[in-house]
Design a protein around this motif. Sequence first.
Motif, PDB file in Angstrom:
ATOM      1  N   GLU A   1    -101.501 -27.272 129.293  1.00  0.00           N
ATOM      2  CA  GLU A   1    -101.810 -28.218 128.216  1.00  0.00           C
ATOM      3  C   GLU A   1    -103.097 -28.986 128.534  1.00  0.00           C
ATOM      4  O   GLU A   1    -103.937 -29.193 127.643  1.00  0.00           O
ATOM      5  CB  GLU A   1    -100.649 -29.187 128.036  1.00  0.00           C
ATOM      6  N   PHE A   2    -103.251 -29.407 129.778  1.00  0.00           N
ATOM      7  CA  PHE A   2    -104.455 -30.134 130.162  1.00  0.00           C
ATOM      8  C   PHE A   2    -105.690 -29.254 130.005  1.00  0.00           C
ATOM      9  O   PHE A   2    -106.726 -29.702 129.474  1.00  0.00           O
ATOM     10  CB  PHE A   2    -104.346 -30.630 131.610  1.00  0.00           C
ATOM     11  N   LEU A   3    -105.595 -27.998 130.441  1.00  0.00           N
ATOM     12  CA  LEU A   3    -106.733 -27.085 130.306  1.00  0.00           C
ATOM     13  C   LEU A   3    -107.100 -26.872 128.842  1.00  0.00           C
ATOM     14  O   LEU A   3    -108.283 -26.808 128.496  1.00  0.00           O
ATOM     15  CB  LEU A   3    -106.413 -25.736 130.955  1.00  0.00           C
ATOM     16  N   ALA A   4    -106.097 -26.767 128.000  1.00  0.00           N
ATOM     17  CA  ALA A   4    -106.363 -26.584 126.571  1.00  0.00           C
ATOM     18  C   ALA A   4    -107.147 -27.772 126.024  1.00  0.00           C
ATOM     19  O   ALA A   4    -108.160 -27.595 125.322  1.00  0.00           O
ATOM     20  CB  ALA A   4    -105.052 -26.397 125.810  1.00  0.00           C
ATOM     21  N   ASN A   5    -106.715 -28.977 126.337  1.00  0.00           N
ATOM     22  CA  ASN A   5    -107.421 -30.174 125.873  1.00  0.00           C
ATOM     23  C   ASN A   5    -108.814 -30.269 126.475  1.00  0.00           C
ATOM     24  O   ASN A   5    -109.782 -30.609 125.779  1.00  0.00           O
ATOM     25  CB  ASN A   5    -106.609 -31.427 126.221  1.00  0.00           C
ATOM     26  N   LEU A   6    -108.922 -29.974 127.747  1.00  0.00           N
ATOM     27  CA  LEU A   6    -110.206 -30.051 128.445  1.00  0.00           C
ATOM     28  C   LEU A   6    -111.226 -29.095 127.837  1.00  0.00           C
ATOM     29  O   LEU A   6    -112.411 -29.427 127.692  1.00  0.00           O
ATOM     30  CB  LEU A   6    -110.006 -29.724 129.927  1.00  0.00           C
TER      31      LEU A   6
END
Length: 258
Positions: A225-230
């Motif tokens: 999820e963090f990678l997607a947002n980043l």
Amino acid sequence: MYLIDSHCHINFEGLGNRLPELFENMTKNQVKQALAISVSRETFAEVRDIAERHDHIFASVGIHPDNPNAAEFTFDELVQHAQHPKVIAIGETGLDYHWCSGDLTWQHERFITHIQAAKHAKMPLVIHTRKSADDTLRVMQEHQAEQAVMHCFAEDTRIAKIALDLGYYISFSGIVTFKNAKDVQAAAQYCPLDRILVETDAPFLAPTPHRGKQNEPAYVLHTAEFLANLRGDSLENIAHATCENFYRLFPKATRLAA
């Protein structure tokens, strides 16, 4: 949509005694498969046996670089163990200048043996590097290491570029979610989507919002999820890409039905 934890240690204390709970939590978080990583000769059988008993778990074979007194696998033993149907990688292996110093000839020799065995067995390598990234990649290049993943990537974009140019994959752990991990986050933005994997390195390095707690494979969802947002991407796209990358890098892994 589903995710794969490409690196975990579910035989370790605190995880190995609660596998049913771990697997239930994985299901709740849509983490469908995981690669259990070997770090010693003594515990390889534990890792292999977990993979044998559970269809959704795979195993590796290797000796971690941080113990100069570790019992070694020979080249022939690594090649032999790599033939097991549930063993899909050799490692983790590499160089570690954080825990080890002085004459590290033994560490380099162990690493080279793993590289040679992987080439002979036509298996991908799982690479550990800590305060040794340039030397790690130099040794890999000198000995013509082929398919590999830089596990638990904690370096900057410069190192990522070298690894990518050599054809390797980059695996991001919970470290990428840490507020002070700006270099790692920049590298995660730089990496092409077709070279990224996600992992937990459980029981270590739990991602935000579980930082400081014991990590487990289910928490790879937070890293994805963090990678997607980043990256300004969707979770579904990150999940699809990282799973496809996993199957491409580890072709012995059984692909889940669509």
